[in-house]
Scaffold this active site. Structure first.
Site, PDB file in Angstrom:
ATOM      1  CE1 TYR A  11       1.299   0.793   4.257  1.00 17.02           C
ATOM      2  CE2 TYR A  11       0.846  -1.564   4.228  1.00 17.02           C
ATOM      3  CZ  TYR A  11       1.448  -0.451   4.802  1.00 17.02           C
ATOM      4  OH  TYR A  11       2.222  -0.608   5.919  1.00 17.02           O
ATOM      5  N   GLY A  12       2.162   1.136   0.086  1.00 16.38           N
ATOM      6  CA  GLY A  12       3.024   2.315   0.249  1.00 16.38           C
ATOM      7  C   GLY A  12       4.133   2.368  -0.775  1.00 16.38           C
ATOM      8  CB  THR A  13       7.760   3.033  -0.342  1.00 11.29           C
ATOM      9  OG1 THR A  13       8.119   1.941   0.495  1.00 11.29           O
ATOM     10  CG2 THR A  13       7.520   4.299   0.469  1.00 11.29           C
ATOM     11  CG  LEU A  14       7.400  -2.470  -0.880  1.00 14.32           C
ATOM     12  CD1 LEU A  14       6.956  -3.546   0.103  1.00 14.32           C
ATOM     13  CD2 LEU A  14       8.658  -2.896  -1.615  1.00 14.32           C
ATOM     14  CD  GLU A  86       7.862  -2.914   4.803  1.00 12.30           C
ATOM     15  OE1 GLU A  86       8.129  -1.976   5.578  1.00 12.30           O
ATOM     16  OE2 GLU A  86       7.348  -2.734   3.692  1.00 12.30           O
TER      17      GLU A  86
END
Length: 154
Positions: A11-14, A86
């Protein structure tokens, strides 16, 4: 045939087009196959915080928004690399959640979230979708990030 071991919701930087997407495309990290876009069935607070402008999914199910992201099937090597990125289980935790797919189906996917966070994180703007922006640019120094940054966040 190579065995894929897990489905992961990012949901983010990936996500594609975001600063850490290269983790999912580097062959030395293992294999990742894009399955489609999805949305969490349960609402969560998604905020950007710390001096590194990191997107955090806060473990407060039922608060916030249904979060938009991407679903990948990954092999064991890639899953291990994502855990490394992570800093699981020291910084982020992970759990399986139901994700609604673009085709109105559902699937269980792993997602990374923060369990121990200061309540003040909930007062930040809560997003339904993360995008890196020049106004709140993600810092490539994220490897220096540590759980204590959440407490020191303004």
């Amino acid at each position: 045939m190579l065995r894929m071991s897990a489905r992961v919701f990012v949901y983010g930087t990936l996500k594609s087009g975001e600063p850490n997407h290269h983790w999912l495309t580097k062959k030395e990290n293992g294999l990742a196959r894009f399955l489609g876009r999805g949305t969490t069935a349960v609402k969560f607070p998604l905020v950007v915080g710390t001096r590194y402008n990191i997107p955090f999914l806060l473990a407060r199910p039922g608060d916030g928004n249904n979060i938009h992201g991407e679903i990948y099937e990954v092999d064991e090597t890639m899953f291990s690399k994502l855990d490394q990125l992570e800093d699981y289980p020291n910084y982020y935790d992970r759990e399986e959640q139901t994700i609604r797919t673009e085709t109105d189906g559902t699937m269980q996917c792993w997602l990374y979230l923060i369990r121990n966070f200061p309540e003040k994180m909930l007062s930040k703007p809560q997003l339904s979708s993360y995008h890196n922006t020049p106004e709140q640019a993600y810092s490539e120094n994220y490897l220096d990030s540590r759980p204590e940054d959440l407490v020191e966040d303004d």
